[in-house]
Structures are given as C-alpha cells and as structure tokens.
Design a protein around this motif. Structure first.
Motif, PDB file in Angstrom:
ATOM      1  N   LEU B 101       0.791  -1.129  -0.190  1.00  0.00           N
ATOM      2  CA  LEU B 101       0.050   0.227  -0.012  1.00  0.00           C
ATOM      3  C   LEU B 101       0.731   1.091   0.023  1.00  0.00           C
ATOM      4  N   PRO B 126      -1.127   2.593  -3.526  1.00  0.00           N
ATOM      5  CA  PRO B 126      -2.286   3.462  -3.273  1.00  0.00           C
ATOM      6  C   PRO B 126      -2.365   4.611  -2.573  1.00  0.00           C
ATOM      7  N   VAL B 190     -11.063  -9.271  -0.587  1.00  0.00           N
ATOM      8  CA  VAL B 190     -12.124  -8.533  -0.529  1.00  0.00           C
ATOM      9  C   VAL B 190     -11.387  -6.895  -0.122  1.00  0.00           C
ATOM     10  N   HIS B 191     -10.167  -6.731  -0.615  1.00  0.00           N
ATOM     11  CA  HIS B 191      -9.537  -5.553  -0.625  1.00  0.00           C
ATOM     12  C   HIS B 191     -10.178  -4.382  -1.383  1.00  0.00           C
ATOM     13  N   LYS B 192     -10.810  -3.433  -0.497  1.00  0.00           N
ATOM     14  CA  LYS B 192     -11.959  -2.454  -1.173  1.00  0.00           C
ATOM     15  C   LYS B 192     -10.914  -1.220  -1.158  1.00  0.00           C
ATOM     16  N   GLY B 193      -9.742  -1.006  -0.635  1.00  0.00           N
ATOM     17  CA  GLY B 193      -9.027   0.428  -0.688  1.00  0.00           C
ATOM     18  C   GLY B 193      -9.819   1.270   0.311  1.00  0.00           C
ATOM     19  N   ILE B 194      -9.953   0.468   1.577  1.00  0.00           N
ATOM     20  CA  ILE B 194     -10.764   1.095   2.619  1.00  0.00           C
ATOM     21  C   ILE B 194      -9.761   2.408   3.075  1.00  0.00           C
ATOM     22  N   ARG B 196      -7.279   4.228   1.735  1.00  0.00           N
ATOM     23  CA  ARG B 196      -7.396   5.079   0.884  1.00  0.00           C
ATOM     24  C   ARG B 196      -8.571   6.134   0.710  1.00  0.00           C
ATOM     25  N   ARG B 197      -9.860   5.256   0.987  1.00  0.00           N
ATOM     26  CA  ARG B 197     -11.189   5.879   0.698  1.00  0.00           C
ATOM     27  C   ARG B 197     -11.313   6.842   1.993  1.00  0.00           C
ATOM     28  N   LEU B 201     -12.326  11.488   2.908  1.00  0.00           N
ATOM     29  CA  LEU B 201     -13.812  11.627   3.747  1.00  0.00           C
ATOM     30  C   LEU B 201     -13.633  12.734   4.775  1.00  0.00           C
ATOM     31  N   LEU B 209     -17.612   5.173   7.386  1.00  0.00           N
ATOM     32  CA  LEU B 209     -16.765   3.752   6.702  1.00  0.00           C
ATOM     33  C   LEU B 209     -16.088   2.956   7.722  1.00  0.00           C
ATOM     34  N   ARG B 212     -18.037   0.054   8.772  1.00  0.00           N
ATOM     35  CA  ARG B 212     -18.211  -0.846   7.637  1.00  0.00           C
ATOM     36  C   ARG B 212     -16.792  -1.596   7.080  1.00  0.00           C
ATOM     37  N   VAL B 213     -15.861  -1.452   8.081  1.00  0.00           N
ATOM     38  CA  VAL B 213     -14.407  -2.225   7.851  1.00  0.00           C
ATOM     39  C   VAL B 213     -15.010  -3.851   7.965  1.00  0.00           C
ATOM     40  N   SER B 214     -15.573  -4.138   9.060  1.00  0.00           N
ATOM     41  CA  SER B 214     -16.061  -5.367   9.037  1.00  0.00           C
ATOM     42  C   SER B 214     -17.325  -5.336   9.876  1.00  0.00           C
ATOM     43  N   SER B 506     -12.939  -9.150   5.574  1.00  0.00           N
ATOM     44  CA  SER B 506     -12.995  -7.922   5.145  1.00  0.00           C
ATOM     45  C   SER B 506     -12.323  -6.843   6.011  1.00  0.00           C
TER      46      SER B 506
END
Lengths: 172, 510
Positions: B101, B126, B190-194, B196-197, B201, B209, B212-214, B506
């Motif tokens: 990352l 990322p 299930v790497h969703k770029g959390i 970075r996201r 925000l 967010l 919704r990590v897990s 997740s």
C-alpha cells in the motif's frame, strides 16, 4: 436426547409467512418467463461475496433460520455455481474478486438470474469505484434485481429473490 | 518488564486513550524495542505506514503492555526499515501489506505481495500515489505458494469462492491421505481500498466507513474511530452515550456469539444447534431494531455520542429479551455438553497450546481460549468499563471445545454486564458537539470487539478532512495462527476449526 426433543417440541414451528414480490426492485427483465417455465418456484442459489464488509452475509444467513425458513419455500443455497439458477451477489466488486465473479457467472448454467444485495452491490455504496473496486455488481455482470439496504433485512432480501422468480403481472 | 517499561515511560501522550503514548525512534531503537518487548511479553497490536508532515515515510507499530499503549514512530530516509517478524510473527503480513500500500519495505522480508493481487500494477502504491492506474482486463495472479514435497503428498486448493455463505479467500492444503501437513492462506480478495477511501472523507463522516470495515464488528470499529476523533477534538462523549455504546457493543458480542455457537454445532453435524441458536439470534436482532433502530448497528455510534436515545421501557424490553436468551442458552449448553458426538468433534480439535499462542501473538476470543488472558475492557478500560467491569473469561485448552466454552461464558457475562449497564445508565445528553479538529493531530482508539481488540489510528488533515486512518482488526493476528491450528488435523475438521476462530476477511483485507 430427551432434552433435545423436548426443546424442539417446546419451540414448535416459528416460521413466518413470506413477503410478496416487489416490482420496484426489478431492474432487468430478460429471462423470467423462461425460468418460470422450467423451475416454477424451486430455485437453487449460489451466494457470491464479491467484496462485501460481511454485513450482508449475516442477513443472508438469517434467511435460513427457522423464522424466515427460505428452504421451506423450495429455495436453497447450493455449494457450486454449476448447481445454481441464481447468483446472489454482494459487493462492491473488488478488482481482486472480479475474475472470480466472472468465472462464477460463466459457470452458472443458462437461464440464470442475478440478484445484487446491499447498497454496495447496487451502487458501489460507501466504497464507490477506485483502484481497488469496480463498484456496483452490474458493472461486471448483468443484474436482474437489486436489493438496497445496509445491510437489507432478511424480508427485503427474500422479496428480491421472490421478485426475480415471479412474473410481472402484465406479462402473465 | 523493566526494559519494556523504560520504553513506555519515555513516550509522549497521545489523544484518544488514557495511557496511550508515542515515541519517535531510530532504526536501531525500533529493532531494540521489539527485542525488549518480545522478551517481556508485550503485545504487538498493529503495524502500518504513513507519511509525516515533511512528506517522509513513517512506519508505526503499536504495542500494548498492561493498561498502556505505545506507538513507535520510525521516520525513514528512504523506503526500507528493519523487519520485526522474527520477533513478532504476526507482523509479517502487516509488513507485506505496508509494502503493497505504501511502498515501504521491511528488510529482510518475504517479498511476495499480500493485499495486491493482479488488479493493479506492481509499482502503484495506493497510499503514496494519488493518480489511479488505468483499468485493465482482469487477469490471473500467479502466487508462489510454498510447496510440500514427498511421497503421497497432494494439494487441495479451496476458494476464493467457498461452498457456503462466507467471505472469499483461498486456502491451499498440502495433505497426505486425510491428514493436513500444511495450510497456506492467500487473502486480500475483498481489498476495497478502505484506507485510501478514508482520506477522501471528512473527519466527522468517516465513522460510517469505520463501521463498514467489518460488518460484524460495526460497533467496535465505529466506537474506536470516534474515540480517536473525540480525543483529537478534545470532545469526549457524555457518560450516557458511553453507557449506550457499551450496551450496543455487548449486544454485538452476544449476537455474534449466538450465531457462531449455532454454526459450530452445525459444523459438528448437529443441525439442531443451528436452528435453535439462529432463532435466538433473530429474536435479539429484532429487539435491537426496536431498541436502537437497526438490526446491525452500522450507524448508531456517531462522533460525540450516539445517534438516538433509548427510553427506559425500550431498554427494559431489551433486558427482558436477553433474560430469555440467557435461559435458553443455558439449556442449550447442557445439550451441547451432554451430546457425545458434538463433544467428540469439539474436544482436542484444532489445538493451539498457550505457549504457541503467546509466541504467535494469538489475541482476543481465540487467545483467551489458549491462555492469553487479555481483554481491553478489563486491561485498558475506557468509560463505562472503568465503572462496570466484566469478569474476564480465560481457558487453557486451546481447542475448538475451549473456543466454544469461551463463547458460552462470555455470552452469559455480556448479558449480566448489559443488565448492570442498563441499571446504572446515567441521565443526561447523548451527544456533544465535536468541533472540527486542527490539522496534523494524531489520535488512537482501542475497543475490545467480540473477536478481539479493534484499533484505529487517526490523523487529521486540513479543513476537517481525514489525512490518514488505519483500522486494525484482530484477524491480522489470528489468521496466521489458524495455519498452525490445522496442522495434523484431518481435512473434514477444517470448516469446524475455521468457524471456531471465525475471522474477518473484510476487516483484514481492508
């Protein structure tokens, strides 16, 4: 053993009546008639987590509890896409799951249905599209019905599934 | 212990948790501290990379000792730093993730990628590069698994799409007959770029967010995030909010334990267990819907407090539901205990002895089933656990049966605790205004979720945006231990052993 039997007898039947289909959830209408002709309401579902936070999986699990008892309607979850009539997909679809999802879709025999579950599966949700995700499920495979919610409750998910396998009123 | 304390004593306080501190260290001190900590039983909580105000790479490691937390800050002149996974094996994958990352590499290290598969180019980091790479056709990843060779050894490849309703991951078993010689995990699907996201925000919205990590640990993560944010902003949540958060956290624990106890019975061939426990879980979720407005509490905890208040009669109804669950669970526990088939599958399966658990850093619920007596609610308590403490549950056997027993005990304890919290629930506000914090602040949050310690490290950016947020799930520590737990067991016991840990994909893949 008698304790087990007594518990079963004491709890009794707890299954509730299923919800009815909800036409507002339908986004595509391609194969319903064909599938209905073949399957009636007996349906096999392969669930695919294509990147979810696992919240949707918890509610999908609940469909099999004795209260919702999805299997009682002739609808069951199967272990292989080759046995499935429907894919129940949660998202957002990650780049790392994109190929696996495509292959699962290809492995599912035609005619097949796809229901996208959860805000992320429907729109990409809070994760959106990025270097790591493709966003909504329909960015990767065709989707018939979407079930929004974060996570959607089991009744909503059941409604989505039933909508996919129910013919539109006017189409009858 | 003296040597470890010396490091902790030199730290400068950080916002979020009383007893948390940070210490800038040199490369040599980074290594020396890890050696001292390893020798004295200090726990590694998390390791991640970020960039400091001079835009230089910074590697951070959070350690816990008794009621204190220390974050070591190592500023890098370039891209390399000393690896610590020979001392803390759990650090290995965290180092590999930091390399994927942020581009910073621990030396020497397993150079295989971990969270990056084939979805984006090798030289794209990322968290360091802002420009996204062009979208390419998805291709297969060629991951070099470690092979086991010898007469009769063959491999079984499972996943990423599993046979049930589970998150995706790949397991590569090397087996002889039915016996597992080796399991190697490949995660990251299930790497969703959390991470970075997070930096896209505003600080006051990113708790959504975090929740919704897990999904199964929504309360723990959103609370840990808010703890860090409220620390940075010097705006602690009012006592009533703290109590309501704790009630929500205990309900999350109860709900997950109910689900797991049913699934574990099912995996041992006792479908009755699944039917009974999933029914109890549904009853609880419906009660949570009435009490908090959601079945899964994704949005209940907000910066400064909680979203909505809970009236006395609603709370009484929840307590009454829990009383029913308490009684039913007690009955079901007797049935599990007396069922010879279930006992046979649970006992002696997937054993992690306390000594191995300590060495590998097994944590949380699974850790407490293997003699790792650590629970943030007791050992590093925040309000209201400073006033209403749970009894710590700890067993030594380390097998599936022990992980089941810890769940039964914790479930009973959480119900008792919820009753006490409800009884002592203070009057007053449920939310305080959180001002937008200044740029460049650093805060941490740590909450004992149902799976184990959940940790959040938060840095504030300009104009109220998140600069960097690192959420850490205890699954990072426990996934590698699962590879050890299965050794010598038979393949058909894997689902049972896996379920007894029930780790998050997740939360780990981010």
């Amino acid at each position: 053993m008698w304790k087990t039997l007594r518990q079963i007898q004491k709890v009794g039947l707890v299954t509730e009546a299923p919800p009815s289909a909800d036409e507002t959830l339908r986004v595509r209408e391609a194969l319903q008639q064909q599938i209905l002709a073949v399957l009636g309401r007996a349906l096999c579902i392969r669930q695919v987590d294509a990147g979810s936070c696992n919240g949707c999986e918890l509610e999908i699990h609940a469909l099999n509890n004795p209260i919702y008892n999805l299997e009682g309607l002739g609808i069951k979850f199967v272990a292989s896409p080759r046995h499935a009539d429907m894919l129940l997909v949660t998202g957002p679809v990650t780049r790392n799951m994109e190929l696996a999802l495509l292959r699962t879709y290809e492995a599912t025999p035609d005619p097949k249905l796809v229901v996208a579950v959860g805000d992320c599966g429907c729109t990409g949700g809070i994760f959106g599209e990025s270097y790591a995700t493709r966003g909504r499920v329909s960015n990767v495979i065709p989707v018939d019905v979407t079930v929004p919610g974060c996570p959607p409750d089991p009744v909503k998910i059941m409604q989505g599934i039933l909508t996919a396998i129910t013919a539109r009123e006017k189409a009858r | 212990m003296m040597r470890a304390r010396w490091w902790f004593d030199r730290g400068l306080p950080i916002a979020g948790i009383a007893g948390a501190a940070r210490l800038p260290v040199s490369s040599e001190e980074w290594r020396q501290a890890a050696e001292d900590f390893n020798a004295t039983g200090v726990r590694l909580l998390a390791l991640w990379a970020t960039r400091n105000e001079h835009d230089r790479n910074l590697v951070r490691a959070a350690y816990t000792m008794e009621d204190r937390l220390l974050v070591l800050d190592l500023e890098l002149a370039g891209w390399h730093y000393p690896a610590i996974d020979h001392l803390f094996p759990a650090a290995l994958r965290m180092q590999r993730a930091a390399a994927d990352l942020s581009g910073v590499r621990a030396m020497p290290i397993d150079q295989r990628p971990w969270l990056r598969h084939a979805g984006w180019p090798e030289d794209f980091y990322p968290l360091a590069n802002r420009e996204n790479p062009a979208l390419t056709e998805p291709v297969d990843e060629h991951y070099p698994f470690v092979r086991v060779q010898g007469d009769g050894v063959h491999e079984i490849a499972v996943g990423p799409v599993h046979a049930g309703i589970i998150e995706p991951g790949h397991f590569r078993f090397s087996v002889v007959g039915e016996k597992v010689l080796k399991l190697e995990e490949r995660l990251g699907y299930v790497h969703k770029g959390i991470e970075r996201r997070f930096s896209e925000l505003p600080l006051l919205e990113a708790h959504r967010l975090a929740a919704r990590v897990s999904g199964d640990s929504a309360v723990a993560f959103s609370w840990a995030y808010c703890q860090a944010l409220e620390g940075i902003a010097a705006a602690p949540a009012p006592p009533r909010a703290a109590y309501l958060r704790a009630i929500a956290l205990e309900c999350e624990r109860i709900a997950n334990h109910l689900g797991d106890l049913g699934a574990l019975g099912n995996d041992a061939g006792f479908a009755f267990g699944l039917a009974q426990f999933s029914r109890l879980k549904e009853i609880l979720l419906r009660s949570l819907q009435t009490t908090f407005g959601q079945r899964y509490l994704m949005d209940f905890i907000v910066p400064g407090g909680v979203r909505n208040d809970v009236g006395a009669s609603t709370l009484d109804a929840l307590i009454e539901t829990l009383r029913t669950i308490e009684g039913e669970t007690r009955k079901l526990r007797t049935i599990y205990d007396e069922h010879s088939g279930v006992r046979d599958r649970f006992a002696g399966t997937g054993t992690v002895a306390p000594q191995l658990a300590a060495k590998l850093g097994l944590t949380g619920l699974a850790g407490r089933a293997s003699g790792q007596n650590y629970d943030l609610r007791v050992d590093m308590p925040c309000l209201p656990y400073t006033e209403v403490a749970p009894r710590k549950v700890c067993l030594e056997d380390g097998d599936v049966a022990a992980r089941v027993a810890v769940r039964f005990d914790e479930l009973a304890e959480s119900i008792m605790l919820t009753r006490k919290l409800a009884k002592r629930l203070p009057d007053g506000a449920i939310r305080t205004d959180v001002p937008i914090p200044a740029e460049g602040r650093f805060g941490v949050g740590a909450i004992e979720g149902w799976r184990g310690p959940v940790f959040v490290a938060l840095e504030s950016g300009p104009e109220g945006w998140v600069r960097r947020c690192h959420p850490h799930d205890p699954s990072w520590q426990n996934w590698p231990v699962l590879e050890h737990a299965i050794i010598g067991n038979i393949v058909p016991d894997f689902p049972l052993i896996n379920k007894s840990f029930n780790l998050s994909y997740s939360g780990h893949d981010l």
